[in-house]
Write a protein that holds these residues in place. Structure first.
Motif, PDB file in Angstrom:
ATOM      1  N   CYS A  19      74.560  25.968 -31.388  1.00 16.51           N
ATOM      2  CA  CYS A  19      75.479  26.458 -30.366  1.00 16.51           C
ATOM      3  C   CYS A  19      76.349  27.560 -30.966  1.00 16.51           C
ATOM      4  O   CYS A  19      76.758  27.462 -32.130  1.00 16.51           O
ATOM      5  CB  CYS A  19      76.362  25.319 -29.868  1.00 16.51           C
ATOM      6  SG  CYS A  19      77.421  25.766 -28.474  1.00 16.51           S
ATOM      7  N   PRO A  20      76.649  28.603 -30.197  1.00  8.53           N
ATOM      8  CA  PRO A  20      77.488  29.683 -30.714  1.00  8.53           C
ATOM      9  C   PRO A  20      78.972  29.324 -30.736  1.00  8.53           C
ATOM     10  O   PRO A  20      79.777  30.027 -31.337  1.00  8.53           O
ATOM     11  CB  PRO A  20      77.235  30.830 -29.731  1.00  8.53           C
ATOM     12  CG  PRO A  20      76.913  30.131 -28.444  1.00  8.53           C
ATOM     13  CD  PRO A  20      76.144  28.903 -28.842  1.00  8.53           C
ATOM     14  N   PRO A  74      71.028  25.188 -24.760  1.00 13.14           N
ATOM     15  CA  PRO A  74      69.587  25.032 -24.534  1.00 13.14           C
ATOM     16  C   PRO A  74      68.822  26.341 -24.545  1.00 13.14           C
ATOM     17  O   PRO A  74      67.603  26.347 -24.765  1.00 13.14           O
ATOM     18  CB  PRO A  74      69.516  24.345 -23.163  1.00 13.14           C
ATOM     19  CG  PRO A  74      70.819  24.664 -22.510  1.00 13.14           C
ATOM     20  CD  PRO A  74      71.826  24.730 -23.618  1.00 13.14           C
ATOM     21  N   LEU A  75      69.510  27.464 -24.323  1.00 10.37           N
ATOM     22  CA  LEU A  75      68.819  28.754 -24.378  1.00 10.37           C
ATOM     23  C   LEU A  75      68.435  29.136 -25.803  1.00 10.37           C
ATOM     24  O   LEU A  75      67.682  30.089 -26.007  1.00 10.37           O
ATOM     25  CB  LEU A  75      69.687  29.847 -23.750  1.00 10.37           C
ATOM     26  CG  LEU A  75      69.859  29.749 -22.229  1.00 10.37           C
ATOM     27  CD1 LEU A  75      70.787  30.841 -21.732  1.00 10.37           C
ATOM     28  CD2 LEU A  75      68.508  29.828 -21.513  1.00 10.37           C
ATOM     29  N   LEU A  76      68.922  28.394 -26.796  1.00  5.91           N
ATOM     30  CA  LEU A  76      68.518  28.615 -28.184  1.00  5.91           C
ATOM     31  C   LEU A  76      67.268  27.825 -28.549  1.00  5.91           C
ATOM     32  O   LEU A  76      66.779  27.941 -29.674  1.00  5.91           O
ATOM     33  CB  LEU A  76      69.671  28.253 -29.129  1.00  5.91           C
ATOM     34  CG  LEU A  76      70.880  29.195 -29.072  1.00  5.91           C
ATOM     35  CD1 LEU A  76      71.999  28.694 -29.976  1.00  5.91           C
ATOM     36  CD2 LEU A  76      70.476  30.613 -29.468  1.00  5.91           C
ATOM     37  N   TYR A 102      74.361  33.517 -23.743  1.00  2.00           N
ATOM     38  CA  TYR A 102      73.022  34.128 -23.738  1.00  2.00           C
ATOM     39  C   TYR A 102      72.451  34.250 -22.333  1.00  2.00           C
ATOM     40  O   TYR A 102      71.256  34.495 -22.161  1.00  2.00           O
ATOM     41  CB  TYR A 102      72.073  33.299 -24.616  1.00  2.00           C
ATOM     42  CG  TYR A 102      72.566  33.148 -26.036  1.00  2.00           C
ATOM     43  CD1 TYR A 102      72.564  34.222 -26.914  1.00  2.00           C
ATOM     44  CD2 TYR A 102      73.062  31.929 -26.489  1.00  2.00           C
ATOM     45  CE1 TYR A 102      73.033  34.094 -28.205  1.00  2.00           C
ATOM     46  CE2 TYR A 102      73.534  31.793 -27.793  1.00  2.00           C
ATOM     47  CZ  TYR A 102      73.518  32.872 -28.642  1.00  2.00           C
ATOM     48  OH  TYR A 102      73.988  32.743 -29.916  1.00  2.00           O
ATOM     49  N   LEU A 103      73.308  34.093 -21.337  1.00  5.28           N
ATOM     50  CA  LEU A 103      72.841  34.120 -19.954  1.00  5.28           C
ATOM     51  C   LEU A 103      73.102  35.494 -19.341  1.00  5.28           C
ATOM     52  O   LEU A 103      74.214  35.797 -18.915  1.00  5.28           O
ATOM     53  CB  LEU A 103      73.564  33.034 -19.150  1.00  5.28           C
ATOM     54  CG  LEU A 103      73.086  32.851 -17.706  1.00  5.28           C
ATOM     55  CD1 LEU A 103      71.628  32.392 -17.670  1.00  5.28           C
ATOM     56  CD2 LEU A 103      73.985  31.863 -16.966  1.00  5.28           C
ATOM     57  N   ASP A 104      72.074  36.326 -19.320  1.00  9.72           N
ATOM     58  CA  ASP A 104      72.163  37.611 -18.633  1.00  9.72           C
ATOM     59  C   ASP A 104      71.275  37.562 -17.386  1.00  9.72           C
ATOM     60  O   ASP A 104      70.643  36.546 -17.101  1.00  9.72           O
ATOM     61  CB  ASP A 104      71.761  38.761 -19.560  1.00  9.72           C
ATOM     62  CG  ASP A 104      70.375  38.586 -20.168  1.00  9.72           C
ATOM     63  OD1 ASP A 104      69.516  37.899 -19.553  1.00  9.72           O
ATOM     64  OD2 ASP A 104      70.141  39.120 -21.267  1.00  9.72           O
ATOM     65  N   ASN A 144      81.582  35.721 -14.926  1.00  7.41           N
ATOM     66  CA  ASN A 144      80.480  36.648 -14.656  1.00  7.41           C
ATOM     67  C   ASN A 144      79.161  35.897 -14.440  1.00  7.41           C
ATOM     68  O   ASN A 144      78.337  36.282 -13.604  1.00  7.41           O
ATOM     69  CB  ASN A 144      80.328  37.646 -15.807  1.00  7.41           C
ATOM     70  CG  ASN A 144      81.459  38.664 -15.852  1.00  7.41           C
ATOM     71  OD1 ASN A 144      82.125  38.908 -14.841  1.00  7.41           O
ATOM     72  ND2 ASN A 144      81.668  39.264 -17.014  1.00  7.41           N
ATOM     73  N   SER A 145      78.974  34.815 -15.198  1.00  6.92           N
ATOM     74  CA  SER A 145      77.738  34.034 -15.078  1.00  6.92           C
ATOM     75  C   SER A 145      77.606  33.397 -13.705  1.00  6.92           C
ATOM     76  O   SER A 145      76.501  33.285 -13.163  1.00  6.92           O
ATOM     77  CB  SER A 145      77.691  32.948 -16.158  1.00  6.92           C
ATOM     78  OG  SER A 145      77.586  33.520 -17.444  1.00  6.92           O
ATOM     79  N   ILE A 146      78.724  32.976 -13.128  1.00  2.00           N
ATOM     80  CA  ILE A 146      78.686  32.392 -11.784  1.00  2.00           C
ATOM     81  C   ILE A 146      78.103  33.390 -10.793  1.00  2.00           C
ATOM     82  O   ILE A 146      77.243  33.050  -9.973  1.00  2.00           O
ATOM     83  CB  ILE A 146      80.101  31.958 -11.355  1.00  2.00           C
ATOM     84  CG1 ILE A 146      80.593  30.795 -12.220  1.00  2.00           C
ATOM     85  CG2 ILE A 146      80.120  31.556  -9.873  1.00  2.00           C
ATOM     86  CD1 ILE A 146      82.068  30.467 -12.043  1.00  2.00           C
ATOM     87  N   GLY A 147      78.524  34.637 -10.904  1.00  4.90           N
ATOM     88  CA  GLY A 147      78.026  35.668 -10.008  1.00  4.90           C
ATOM     89  C   GLY A 147      76.546  35.930 -10.159  1.00  4.90           C
ATOM     90  O   GLY A 147      75.812  36.029  -9.164  1.00  4.90           O
TER      91      GLY A 147
END
Length: 352
Positions: A19-20, A74-76, A102-104, A144-147
């Motif tokens: 985890c970051p 989990p994205l790692l 890491y969520l773009d 921003n991720s919510i959007g």
């Protein structure tokens, strides 16, 4: 005791401990399992075995299955998209409990294409407080991720971890998630394990907690009355006690042998750690088995530790409460404070 039907069986699966962030209340870091999870992460082949096992188990029980992939982040996990797709193709309802780092947009689109239904992220206060708990810049990344989740068609879910450090900001956060079209909002109390073991003094007192629930209930009702589309969950079992006191709890059947609601431990949830260790609940760090060496069904049915946890009549305070079959507080909070699963929930305000 018999359990009511018509609920999901949920697997909360911590695919990786990487985890970051190093959040102030994280139950993973500084836990007894952390080093093993880092060094012995399950390979993809073993993960597929666990998914097959979960599918076969829930199908045999005629229960819908739900997997929430989480971490760490989990994205790692390099195989995350394959694991989501493999699970989704079996008809398993798949969600993710993750982070914004890491969520773009392209990653979100790929998650959607793999079959992901929902993505839970955390907001633990307004910007200064949230960033202090998690990491600098995390608040803006999360909003921003919510959007972008809404843009690609994945339901954004927000969870708030409640303590004295952010109690004054939960109502503003509730307003914030409503304004940002979050699908579901809920909160959980601080459990003083892992990093959180240093924060026991940040736990609300029982009366403080009851007063806060009343304020939250008023805000939930206000937002619903003006057409807010966000679903406000009632994850917290002590809502039952408040509802009973307010005369809002529906009449309950006169049946002393059935568990109708409340804590899911031993009922409809299992947790798998990155190294395959199985817990009844991630916030309750007591090993009950190991996958893929043992089947999930055998662990759930035959674990002596799990079966002991089902002996709800041993709960020191709850056993004499008329809400035993509907509430039982949070045994994880009790365990973190006392080391005893059956101890009284320290934030329950009901007199014995």
């Amino acid at each position: 005791m018999r359990i009511t039907e018509n609920r999901y069986f949920t697997l909360q699966w911590h695919l990786t401990a990487k985890c970051p962030n190093s959040c102030a209340h994280c139950y993973l870091q500084d836990s007894d399992s952390y080093l093993s999870e880092i060094e012995n992460e399950l390979a993809k082949s073993d993960c597929l075995k666990v998914i097959d096992d979960f599918y076969q188990t829930t199908r045999a029980w005629k229960m819908p299955g739900r997997i929430n992939f989480t971490g760490g982040d989990p994205l790692l996990k390099s195989e995350i998209f394959d694991l989501i797709k493999y699970s989704s193709n079996k008809g398993i309802n798949v969600g993710m409990l993750g982070n914004p780092e890491y969520l773009d947009y392209e990653t979100a689109r790929k998650l959607k294409g793999s079959g992901l239904k929902r993505y839970q992220i955390s907001i633990d206060g307004l910007e200064e407080t949230h960033d202090k708990i998690r990491s600098r810049g995390s608040f803006k990344r999360t909003v921003n991720s919510i959007g972008l989740l809404n843009r690609v068609g994945i339901k954004p879910i927000v969870m708030f971890t409640l303590s004295k450090s952010n109690v004054d900001e939960i109502i503003p956060v509730i307003k914030l998630v409503a304004e940002n079209n979050v699908a579901i909002f809920d909160f959980a109390r601080l459990v003083a394990t892992g990093n959180g073991a240093r924060l026991k003094e940040d736990m609300l007192q029982p009366k403080e907690y009851r007063d806060l629930l009343l304020k939250i209930l008023v805000e939930y009702k206000r937002l619903k009355e003006i057409g807010c589309k966000t679903h406000f969950g009632r994850k917290e079992n002590l809502w039952k006690l408040l509802y009973q006191e307010l005369g809002l709890l529906p009449c309950v059947p006169k049946d002393e042998t059935t568990i109708f609601d409340g804590c899911d431990v031993g009922i409809s949830i299992l947790t798998v750690l990155a190294d395959g260790t199985v817990y009844s609940c991630r916030r309750l760090p007591i090993q009950i088995g190991k996958v893929p060496d043992e089947s999930l069904r055998d662990i759930f049915i035959s674990s002596s530790v799990q079966n002991e946890m089902r002996e709800v009549k041993r709960m020191e305070k709850c056993s004499n409460c008329d809400l035993l079959q509907y509430c039982r507080g949070c045994p994880a909070v009790a365990y973190a404070v006392s080391g005893n699963f059956f101890a009284a929930d320290p934030q329950c305000w009901k007199e014995s």
